[in-house]
Write a protein that holds these residues in place. Sequence first.
Motif, PDB file in Angstrom:
ATOM      1  N   GLY A 214      -1.224   8.165 -12.327  1.00  0.00           N
ATOM      2  CA  GLY A 214      -2.545   8.516 -12.029  1.00  0.00           C
ATOM      3  C   GLY A 214      -3.466   7.026 -12.177  1.00  0.00           C
ATOM      4  O   GLY A 214      -4.246   7.079 -11.288  1.00  0.00           O
ATOM      5  N   GLN A 215      -2.713   6.049 -12.547  1.00  0.00           N
ATOM      6  CA  GLN A 215      -2.556   4.738 -12.973  1.00  0.00           C
ATOM      7  C   GLN A 215      -2.867   4.312 -11.104  1.00  0.00           C
ATOM      8  O   GLN A 215      -3.619   3.619 -10.378  1.00  0.00           O
ATOM      9  N   ALA A 216      -1.594   4.784 -10.618  1.00  0.00           N
ATOM     10  CA  ALA A 216      -1.603   4.308  -8.840  1.00  0.00           C
ATOM     11  C   ALA A 216      -2.905   4.877  -8.259  1.00  0.00           C
ATOM     12  O   ALA A 216      -3.103   4.407  -7.236  1.00  0.00           O
ATOM     13  N   SER A 217      -2.781   6.519  -8.050  1.00  0.00           N
ATOM     14  CA  SER A 217      -3.837   7.007  -7.837  1.00  0.00           C
ATOM     15  C   SER A 217      -4.814   6.594  -7.531  1.00  0.00           C
ATOM     16  O   SER A 217      -6.141   6.880  -6.701  1.00  0.00           O
ATOM     17  N   ALA A 218      -5.520   6.184  -8.698  1.00  0.00           N
ATOM     18  CA  ALA A 218      -7.447   5.704  -8.922  1.00  0.00           C
ATOM     19  C   ALA A 218      -7.275   4.117  -7.971  1.00  0.00           C
ATOM     20  O   ALA A 218      -8.607   3.538  -7.591  1.00  0.00           O
ATOM     21  N   ARG A 219      -5.821   3.552  -7.561  1.00  0.00           N
ATOM     22  CA  ARG A 219      -6.301   2.197  -7.020  1.00  0.00           C
ATOM     23  C   ARG A 219      -5.679   2.658  -5.917  1.00  0.00           C
ATOM     24  O   ARG A 219      -4.655   1.853  -5.041  1.00  0.00           O
ATOM     25  N   SER A 220      -6.009   3.795  -4.674  1.00  0.00           N
ATOM     26  CA  SER A 220      -5.094   4.448  -3.445  1.00  0.00           C
ATOM     27  C   SER A 220      -5.801   3.209  -2.461  1.00  0.00           C
ATOM     28  O   SER A 220      -4.811   3.322  -1.568  1.00  0.00           O
ATOM     29  N   GLU A 221      -7.125   3.120  -2.193  1.00  0.00           N
ATOM     30  CA  GLU A 221      -7.037   2.490  -1.482  1.00  0.00           C
ATOM     31  C   GLU A 221      -6.950   1.078  -1.191  1.00  0.00           C
ATOM     32  O   GLU A 221      -6.991   0.587  -0.786  1.00  0.00           O
ATOM     33  N   GLU A 222      -6.849   0.486  -2.430  1.00  0.00           N
ATOM     34  CA  GLU A 222      -6.151  -1.039  -2.709  1.00  0.00           C
ATOM     35  C   GLU A 222      -4.807  -1.009  -2.162  1.00  0.00           C
ATOM     36  O   GLU A 222      -4.457  -2.337  -1.535  1.00  0.00           O
ATOM     37  N   ILE A 223      -3.834   0.049  -2.308  1.00  0.00           N
ATOM     38  CA  ILE A 223      -2.446  -0.357  -2.029  1.00  0.00           C
ATOM     39  C   ILE A 223      -2.461   0.507  -0.415  1.00  0.00           C
ATOM     40  O   ILE A 223      -1.898  -0.280  -0.112  1.00  0.00           O
ATOM     41  N   THR A 224      -2.605   0.979   0.143  1.00  0.00           N
ATOM     42  CA  THR A 224      -2.787   1.138   1.502  1.00  0.00           C
ATOM     43  C   THR A 224      -3.546  -0.233   2.298  1.00  0.00           C
ATOM     44  O   THR A 224      -3.383  -0.661   2.984  1.00  0.00           O
ATOM     45  N   ASP A 225      -5.027  -0.755   1.962  1.00  0.00           N
ATOM     46  CA  ASP A 225      -4.747  -2.135   1.738  1.00  0.00           C
ATOM     47  C   ASP A 225      -3.914  -3.079   2.168  1.00  0.00           C
ATOM     48  O   ASP A 225      -4.112  -4.729   2.986  1.00  0.00           O
ATOM     49  N   LEU A 226      -2.730  -3.456   1.155  1.00  0.00           N
ATOM     50  CA  LEU A 226      -2.167  -4.437   0.742  1.00  0.00           C
ATOM     51  C   LEU A 226      -1.001  -4.356   1.532  1.00  0.00           C
ATOM     52  O   LEU A 226      -0.455  -3.680   1.811  1.00  0.00           O
ATOM     53  N   VAL A 227      -0.946  -5.852   2.978  1.00  0.00           N
ATOM     54  CA  VAL A 227      -0.429  -5.808   3.296  1.00  0.00           C
ATOM     55  C   VAL A 227       1.043  -6.845   2.872  1.00  0.00           C
ATOM     56  O   VAL A 227       0.468  -8.044   2.321  1.00  0.00           O
ATOM     57  N   VAL A 228       1.801  -6.962   2.817  1.00  0.00           N
ATOM     58  CA  VAL A 228       2.875  -8.241   2.503  1.00  0.00           C
ATOM     59  C   VAL A 228       4.458  -8.080   4.014  1.00  0.00           C
ATOM     60  O   VAL A 228       4.894  -7.825   4.448  1.00  0.00           O
ATOM     61  N   PRO A 229       3.543  -8.997   4.071  1.00  0.00           N
ATOM     62  CA  PRO A 229       4.548 -10.394   4.797  1.00  0.00           C
ATOM     63  C   PRO A 229       5.928 -10.389   5.128  1.00  0.00           C
ATOM     64  O   PRO A 229       6.491 -10.376   4.149  1.00  0.00           O
ATOM     65  N   THR A 230       6.680 -10.035   5.859  1.00  0.00           N
ATOM     66  CA  THR A 230       7.612 -10.163   6.189  1.00  0.00           C
ATOM     67  C   THR A 230       8.224 -11.174   6.978  1.00  0.00           C
ATOM     68  O   THR A 230       7.492 -11.535   8.332  1.00  0.00           O
ATOM     69  N   ALA A 231       9.886 -11.774   7.382  1.00  0.00           N
ATOM     70  CA  ALA A 231      10.187 -11.786   8.311  1.00  0.00           C
ATOM     71  C   ALA A 231      10.257 -11.226   9.483  1.00  0.00           C
ATOM     72  O   ALA A 231       9.565 -12.388  10.717  1.00  0.00           O
ATOM     73  N   GLY A 232      10.204 -10.051   8.878  1.00  0.00           N
ATOM     74  CA  GLY A 232      10.679  -9.217  11.059  1.00  0.00           C
ATOM     75  C   GLY A 232       9.438  -8.856  11.479  1.00  0.00           C
ATOM     76  O   GLY A 232       8.977  -7.764  12.202  1.00  0.00           O
ATOM     77  N   GLY A 233       8.305  -8.793  10.586  1.00  0.00           N
ATOM     78  CA  GLY A 233       6.456  -7.836  10.782  1.00  0.00           C
ATOM     79  C   GLY A 233       5.746  -8.046   8.854  1.00  0.00           C
ATOM     80  O   GLY A 233       5.741  -9.039   9.081  1.00  0.00           O
TER      81      GLY A 233
END
Length: 545
Positions: A214-233
């Motif tokens: 429930g808590q994650a669903s309420a912030r689904s738009e923020e979750i979709t927008d979050l990008v975590v840089p990695t060495a390969g992408g």
Amino acid sequence: MSTPLSGPEPASQAPGREPVGPRPSRSRAARDHAPITLTGLVGKVLLLGLTAGIAVWAAFPLIDGAMWAGLALLAASTAGLFYLYLTRRHIPAKYLVPGTLFLIAFQVVPVLYTASTAFTNFGDGHRGSKDEAIVAIQTSSVTQVPGSTEYALSIATTGDPATAPLVFLVTDPTTGEVSAGDAGGLRRLDAADVTVSAGGKVTAADGYTVLNVGQASARSEEITDLVVPTAGGALRSSGLSRAYEGKAVRAYDSGCDCIRDTVTGQSFTSDEEVGAFVAADGERLAQGWKVNVGLSNFTRVLTDRDISGPFLSTLVWNFAFAIGSTGGTFLLGMFIALVLHSPRMRGTNLYRVLLVLPYAMPSFAMLLAWRDMFNADFGLINNLFGLDVDWFGHSWTARFAVILVQLWLGYPYMFLVATGALQAIPPELTEATSVDGASPWQSFRAVTLPLLLVALSPLLISSFAYNFNNFNAIYLTTEGAPFPADNPTNGATDLLITYTYRLAFGGQGAEFGFAAAISLFIFAIVAVVSTVSFRRTRKQEEVYS
């Protein structure tokens, strides 16, 4: 026996006479050795300790950013303050320096920062450097490609589940290692600090709060927008329980100073004048960087027809609103003050208490109440007087309504200051005009009104400047309405400040540089009007002094 010749007896020794000449002053040595009270010593230690603490706190960011000029200025200022308050000299400066520092910090610096911002494109999409824009473009273009590694995903935060920044907790499917990722990148977590379910999903981690569904669903738009840089992408979410490591389809090519799209083959070349990557057909990438644009923000106000026309019409109404609000409140407040100043009035204290009630109420609450009273369907104004007027639906009725609201909110202040000014006028002046045969109106026009204007002119000028930028009076009542069908950004009751707010922070995103440029226009207008008014006031004071 002769008496020796001598001069006159010194005045200080002559009996029954006061000393002649200047009185002896307290010597500097006496002042320097005056006793220090315990309260003064404790207060000085606390204030200087606070000053030192603030200086140390401010020094670390300056050192980290290699801002050596700022660090030198900070050190010199701190040393100067310690010298000033640890010595017994420069007594006037001890009182003037704090006020001067606050003036610089809260007036001069914001004005200079606003002025510098007006010459840039600072705003949404143009907040950082070019390197930051390139990183943002590449990470935002990450997409899932065949063969992309998928991870079990848990959404977590380091604080309040509803507002704290989000963190991805991911489990590598091959090694079982758990990592935490945010916009700054991935960092590996110790296996002893996490609890992982049989499916590889993290259920608990030290220092993190794992969000439920429930808590994650309420912030689904923020979750979709979050990008975590990695060495390969970069890592992006695929729902609430899975993440993938995708590849950036847009990459920066330093050879051409451009962004290339590997899918479409399109190229976006760097344009340093606008601070963005622009394609040959004029398409511009949303992520840009902050650059100096010269006078373009100022010329845009004057040359862009979609802005200059509404700007000038709004300026005319702005003057009418400020003059009407200031003049109306002054005339009404002065009239009431004159009535209650009459010796024939009884119960003046009760009247004064009742008349200042609007001034005692919170203005924002009263503005909202007046907005409801002018409602066309259930408002008190229409129901009380049997009217059927859409007050906020027509230009002139809406303007009349907002000036009426300002009249009700502003007259108590003018009433109070006019009452004080009337009590300071010597009654002999008005009595003299009566003896000369002047009527009450002639006495008021020749004596009372000029003396009132001498005393109240600075207050009227400050009231005009306040009403010229009275954002709340418009935004909390009409929000600038009514709006013409062909221009939804400029309403009939908009002031320059509300029009600027809508232009700068409207649907196209924040444009802080453009807003700063218009703010300087407003500042210049108010400054010119105030300067001219103060000069006329000074001449008036010379006439009646």
